[in-house]
Design a protein around this motif. Structure first.
Motif, PDB file in Angstrom:
ATOM      1  N   PHE A 196      -1.953  -0.120   5.836  1.00  0.00           N
ATOM      2  CA  PHE A 196      -2.675  -0.773   4.742  1.00  0.00           C
ATOM      3  C   PHE A 196      -4.109  -1.046   5.157  1.00  0.00           C
ATOM      4  O   PHE A 196      -4.453  -1.036   6.335  1.00  0.00           O
ATOM      5  N   GLU A 245      -5.863   5.216   2.927  1.00  0.00           N
ATOM      6  CA  GLU A 245      -6.284   3.862   3.297  1.00  0.00           C
ATOM      7  C   GLU A 245      -7.782   3.808   3.572  1.00  0.00           C
ATOM      8  O   GLU A 245      -8.449   2.836   3.217  1.00  0.00           O
ATOM      9  N   GLY A 296       0.824  -1.186   0.000  1.00  0.00           N
ATOM     10  CA  GLY A 296       0.000   0.000   0.000  1.00  0.00           C
ATOM     11  C   GLY A 296       0.864   1.243   0.000  1.00  0.00           C
ATOM     12  O   GLY A 296       2.087   1.187  -0.026  1.00  0.00           O
TER      13      GLY A 296
END
Length: 310
Positions: free
Chosen positions: A147, A188, A40
């Motif tokens: 993430f 996120e 991520g």
């Protein structure tokens, strides 16, 4: 960046006092929004910082992490696995309160945005951990950075990431880094919004149907750029409500977006850029889509898939 007027979220689970969490559970990182890249936005930042600080090519570290994580090239959904006992409640340390307030503001703004479209926003949990812990997508480790796991609909964050951002990210220190940190959290949460809107499952299906790594990467880039745009949408609405931004905050976020563009990392690592291997977007794309979200303040402006003629 001023957070005093923002509400603190109660959806923060603090596992920082755990003994490391172990590596049982999810069995691989397949449930992460990893596409072709395996990492991520937070992971890109962390490994980029480590590489530059130690004199190691950051792209080599990122590719190595993909191997360790068992890159599966998509949004493979897995059955949720048991995790540690939840410990929720007010956090008292500076990093925890920062996270709780940024998350709290995303809850307020996305609830309002969804309500205007006649939908209900279900906020994600945010799990703070130290070192490693379990998630429904498998083992969560510091090196991965923040993430989102679609299997349990939770965001995972080792707050040591903030120290890395402050001490090693060039041109960013102290309060000047705060909005960059908030941008990463909002990105996120943007993946969670995509999940609620059904975008992630559709991308998973398209990636599987394509059977092509280049096409899978291209779809992954669209997902990441849309999450950048959604972070900009949040910032637009939060600024209108709280007037929380200081001069230079937006520029700091754009600098962060630029520094972790695929082209920037590839150029530093190998002296050349390979667009077919992009998984998060170029520096210019990341800046453009965050700016689009911040300027327009509307999720309809964030259709990166249409912009790419998908």
């Amino acid at each position: 960046m001023r957070l005093d007027d923002m509400p603190e979220s109660s959806n923060v689970e603090d596992r920082r006092g755990d003994d490391g969490g172990g590596f049982g559970g999810g069995g691989g990182m397949g449930g992460l929004p990893i596409g072709g890249g395996g990492l991520g936005i937070g992971g890109m930042v962390v490994l980029g910082l480590v590489g530059w600080a130690l004199g190691i090519d950051p792209w080599m570290l990122i590719n190595g992490a993909n191997v360790v994580m068992g890159d599966r090239g998509g949004y493979e959904q897995r059955a949720p696995q048991p995790s540690e006992a939840r410990r929720t409640g007010p956090v008292t340390d500076e990093a925890g309160k920062f996270v709780a307030r940024v998350l709290g503001s995303t809850e307020v703004e996305w609830k309002d945005i969804f309500a205007k479209d006649g939908q209900t926003y279900r906020a994600p949990k945010l799990v703070m951990f130290a070192g490693r812990t379990n998630s429904a997508c498998g083992a969560a480790q510091s090196a991965m950075g923040p993430f989102y796991c679609p299997n349990d609909r939770e965001v995972y964050l080792d707050t040591s990431f903030f120290r890395e951002l402050e001490t090693r990210f060039r041109g960013c220190s102290g309060k000047a880094c705060d909005f960059s940190k908030a941008y990463v959290i909002a990105h996120e949460v943007g993946h969670h919004v995509q999940n609620l809107l059904g975008i992630l499952p559709k991308v998973q299906q398209a990636q599987r149907a394509s059977g092509d790594r280049v096409e899978s990467n291209r779809l992954q880039v669209m997902v990441e750029l849309q999450a950048d745009c959604f972070a900009g949408v949040w910032a637009n609405h939060a600024e209108a409500k709280y007037k929380f931004l200081d001069p230079g905050d937006i520029e700091a976020a754009l600098q962060t977006a630029s520094a972790i563009g695929d082209d920037t990392l590839q150029r530093k690592a190998q002296g050349q850029v390979v667009p077919d291997s992009f998984t998060h977007g170029s520096a210019a794309q990341r800046q453009r889509w965050f700016s689009t979200g911040f300027k327009e303040g509307n999720i309809k402006a964030c259709n990166t898939f249409a912009a790419a003629r998908l």
